[in-house]
Design a protein around this motif. Structure first.
Motif, PDB file in Angstrom:
ATOM      1  N   GLN A 416      51.985  25.639  36.064  1.00 55.96           N
ATOM      2  CA  GLN A 416      52.572  24.322  35.782  1.00 55.96           C
ATOM      3  C   GLN A 416      51.978  23.265  36.709  1.00 55.96           C
ATOM      4  OE1 GLN A 416      56.730  23.933  36.674  1.00 55.96           O
ATOM      5  NE2 GLN A 416      56.951  22.050  35.493  1.00 55.96           N
ATOM      6  N   LEU A 417      51.848  23.640  37.971  1.00 54.64           N
ATOM      7  CA  LEU A 417      51.274  22.707  38.943  1.00 54.64           C
ATOM      8  C   LEU A 417      49.844  22.346  38.550  1.00 54.64           C
ATOM      9  CD1 LEU A 417      50.902  21.298  41.775  1.00 54.64           C
ATOM     10  CD2 LEU A 417      50.307  23.529  42.664  1.00 54.64           C
ATOM     11  N   LEU A 418      49.066  23.374  38.230  1.00 48.83           N
ATOM     12  CA  LEU A 418      47.658  23.116  37.912  1.00 48.83           C
ATOM     13  C   LEU A 418      47.526  22.276  36.645  1.00 48.83           C
ATOM     14  CD1 LEU A 418      46.161  26.598  38.865  1.00 48.83           C
ATOM     15  CD2 LEU A 418      45.944  24.433  40.121  1.00 48.83           C
ATOM     16  N   LYS A 419      48.412  22.534  35.701  1.00 54.66           N
ATOM     17  CA  LYS A 419      48.384  21.770  34.455  1.00 54.66           C
ATOM     18  C   LYS A 419      48.708  20.292  34.732  1.00 54.66           C
ATOM     19  CE  LYS A 419      50.586  21.984  29.950  1.00 54.66           C
ATOM     20  NZ  LYS A 419      51.811  22.495  29.347  1.00 54.66           N
ATOM     21  N   GLN A 420      49.716  20.094  35.539  1.00 55.83           N
ATOM     22  CA  GLN A 420      50.095  18.706  35.854  1.00 55.83           C
ATOM     23  C   GLN A 420      49.012  18.003  36.645  1.00 55.83           C
ATOM     24  OE1 GLN A 420      53.932  17.726  37.143  1.00 55.83           O
ATOM     25  NE2 GLN A 420      54.951  18.982  35.612  1.00 55.83           N
ATOM     26  N   PHE A 421      48.397  18.798  37.563  1.00 51.45           N
ATOM     27  CA  PHE A 421      47.324  18.215  38.361  1.00 51.45           C
ATOM     28  C   PHE A 421      46.168  17.779  37.460  1.00 51.45           C
ATOM     29  CE2 PHE A 421      43.241  18.942  40.513  1.00 51.45           C
ATOM     30  CZ  PHE A 421      43.315  17.920  41.440  1.00 51.45           C
ATOM     31  N   THR A 422      45.800  18.651  36.527  1.00 53.12           N
ATOM     32  CA  THR A 422      44.712  18.312  35.605  1.00 53.12           C
ATOM     33  C   THR A 422      45.059  17.075  34.787  1.00 53.12           C
ATOM     34  OG1 THR A 422      44.437  20.692  35.416  1.00 53.12           O
ATOM     35  CG2 THR A 422      43.069  19.357  33.991  1.00 53.12           C
ATOM     36  N   GLY A 423      46.316  17.017  34.342  1.00 50.36           N
ATOM     37  CA  GLY A 423      46.772  15.851  33.580  1.00 50.36           C
ATOM     38  C   GLY A 423      46.657  14.579  34.398  1.00 50.36           C
TER      39      GLY A 423
END
Ligand SMILES: Nc1nc2c(ncn2[C@@H]2O[C@H](COP(=O)(O)OP(=O)(O)OP(=O)(O)O)[C@@H](O)[C@H]2O)c(=O)[nH]1
Ligand SMILES: [Mg+2]
Length: 454
Positions: A416-423
């Motif tokens: 979730q963190l990595l996804k949000q970071f990418t976003g």
């Protein structure tokens, strides 16, 4: 009203606006002037001391916000401290009693008790649609009872008729019974004026208090008497458990001393102010509004307001700048932003402040408000190596396990963190382009970018 305090403070504070930074030296002259202004406004000395102490402590220990001058910072501090000393918010009447809620009026002779009793009845009828009974126990001053009766007729309130030959206690008891029997919501009992040093009269009002068991015992005091108003309130409060104070005659040449001193000296809130002879001239007391008046309606107040805005803007601007830079946007930056968001009161708060961001649905807000997510994100980033923070693409299966174990989180959390970071990174790139921000706001049309929420 309060004109001279306003004038003096404005002048003092304007002189400060040119200064470079707050120091013991340049502030001492200003503090002296503020002290004089407060003393001239007849604020009690102990209150002046307390105020100045706090203002000084906060001013010297204050991180001067970069976008503000020391003068502006000081105005903000004074603004906040004045509000604080008056009790911050409006304290409403407590009527949460088995009806009738009894309100007992107390005060010196001529302070405005009778007028205020009627004003209060009018206020409760008009704004709260209460059924109010007025009663007078002033058997001492000729025509005192009729005075209240006439006022009651004027406002269409009920009046408890009585015989001035009866004792105040007897009248009070029969008024209470009548209010109970006739189903009144509120019973307001007016009393004769008295001095706190008059033992006999103080015993009388204590007896009235016992018999009536009022939910509100309000001390009505003439604000034109300045700090003496606060001092008599203090003395009364020792003999009679007051629940609040009403400052009458604030429309006169009151200098502000009473309003600024009462709360501090008695610990009791000012609930209303009387500002005229008319029956409508009673307003709930809002410390913030009074401070705005004290600091002047004009430029000083708008300055304070713009400071408030600047503070918020500065924080958001910092964030926006980081986002806009796009390049080299690492997980460390992301963490910095998370921390900032936390400081600013969480994501929901931030979203509300972003310009052009329409009202978000509550479920999204709730999700955003979950600051535990922020804490988890922070913990995970803390468990990463520097290299991983700069190049998140490196984070493979075994690294994921290490990071989640180290931070007591789950693989799902990390994803979730990595996804949000990418976003966030994507958004940053978009925003970095000319016109990116406004274009994105239009595209968003009320939705948050994918990835920011996970
Ligand atoms: N300008 C102004 N006059 C007020 C205000 N409140 C009361 N007064 C006036 O002050 C005078 C005294 O008011 P009362 O209500 O009779 O005072 P009291 O405390 O009941 O007086 P006693 O019963 O004699 O102790 C009257 O002339 C009122 O009109 C106010 O907020 N502003
Ligand atoms: Mg009276």
């Amino acid at each position: 009203m309060l004109d001279s305090l306003t004038e003096k403070l404005s002048k003092t504070l304007k002189n400060l606006t040119g200064q470079g930074r707050i120091s013991e030296k340049n502030i001492s002259e200003t503090l002296k002037e503020i002290r004089e202004a407060l003393i001239d406004a007849d604020v009690a000395l102990s209150v002046v001391k307390h105020l100045l102490n706090d203002i000084k402590k906060r001013a010297l220990g204050h991180e001067v916000l970069r976008s503000l001058s020391p003068g502006e910072t000081l105005i903000k501090i004074i603004h906040d401290e004045l509000i604080l000393v008056m009790g911050e918010k409006n304290e409403v009447l407590n009527l949460a009693a088995q009806p009738p809620a009894v309100i007992l009026m107390a005060g010196l002779q001529g302070s405005g008790k009778t007028t205020t009793a009627a004003k209060l009845a009018h206020f409760l009828q008009e704004t709260e649609h209460k059924k109010v009974l007025l009663a007078s126990t002033d058997v001492y001053r000729p025509a005192a009872i009729e005075q209240l009766q006439i006022l009651a007729t004027q406002i269409n309130a009920s009046f408890h008729p009585c015989d001035p030959k009866d004792s105040p206690l007897k009248i009070a008891r029969s008024a209470l019974v009548s209010a109970q029997e006739k189903g009144f919501d509120v019973l307001i009992v007016d009393t004769a004026g008295r001095l706190h040093i008059d033992k006999e009269m103080m015993t009388e009002i204590q007896d009235l208090h016992k018999a009536l068991n009022p939910i509100e015992t309000l001390f009505v005091v003439d604000s034109m008497t300045g700090q003496d108003a606060a001092k008599t309130a203090q003395a009364f409060n020792e003999a009679l458990a007051l629940t609040g104070v009403i400052l009458s005659k604030m429309d006169g040449d009151a200098r502000g001393g009473a309003a600024l001193s009462v709360r501090y000296l008695t610990g009791k809130p000012v609930k209303f102010i009387g500002n005229g002879e008319k029956i409508e001239a009673l307003t709930p007391f809002y410390p913030e509004r009074l401070v705005s008046r004290i600091l002047g309606r004009g430029d000083i107040v708008s300055l304070v307001e713009s400071i408030q805005r600047n503070v918020d803007q500065e924080k958001s601007a910092k964030l926006a700048k980081k986002i806009q830079s796009g390049r080299g946007f690492s997980l460390d930056d992301f963490k910095g932003q998370l921390l900032e968001m936390k400081k600013m009161g969480g994501l929901a708060e931030l979203a509300d402040k972003l310009p052009g961001m329409p009202n978000l649905p509550q479920n999204i807000k709730n999700k955003m408000m979950d600051d535990k997510v922020l804490t988890r994100f922070e913990a995970m980033i803390n468990s990463m190596t520097k290299k991983e923070r700069n190049f998140p693409d490196l984070i493979n299966g075994s690294r994921k396990r290490r990071i989640t174990q180290g931070s007591g989180t789950s693989i799902q959390d990390l994803n979730q963190l990595l996804k949000q970071f990418t976003g966030m990174q994507k958004m940053a790139k978009k925003l970095g382009k000319p016109g990116g921000m406004s274009k994105m706001m239009r595209q968003l049309g009320g939705k948050l970018p994918q990835g920011l929420l996970g």
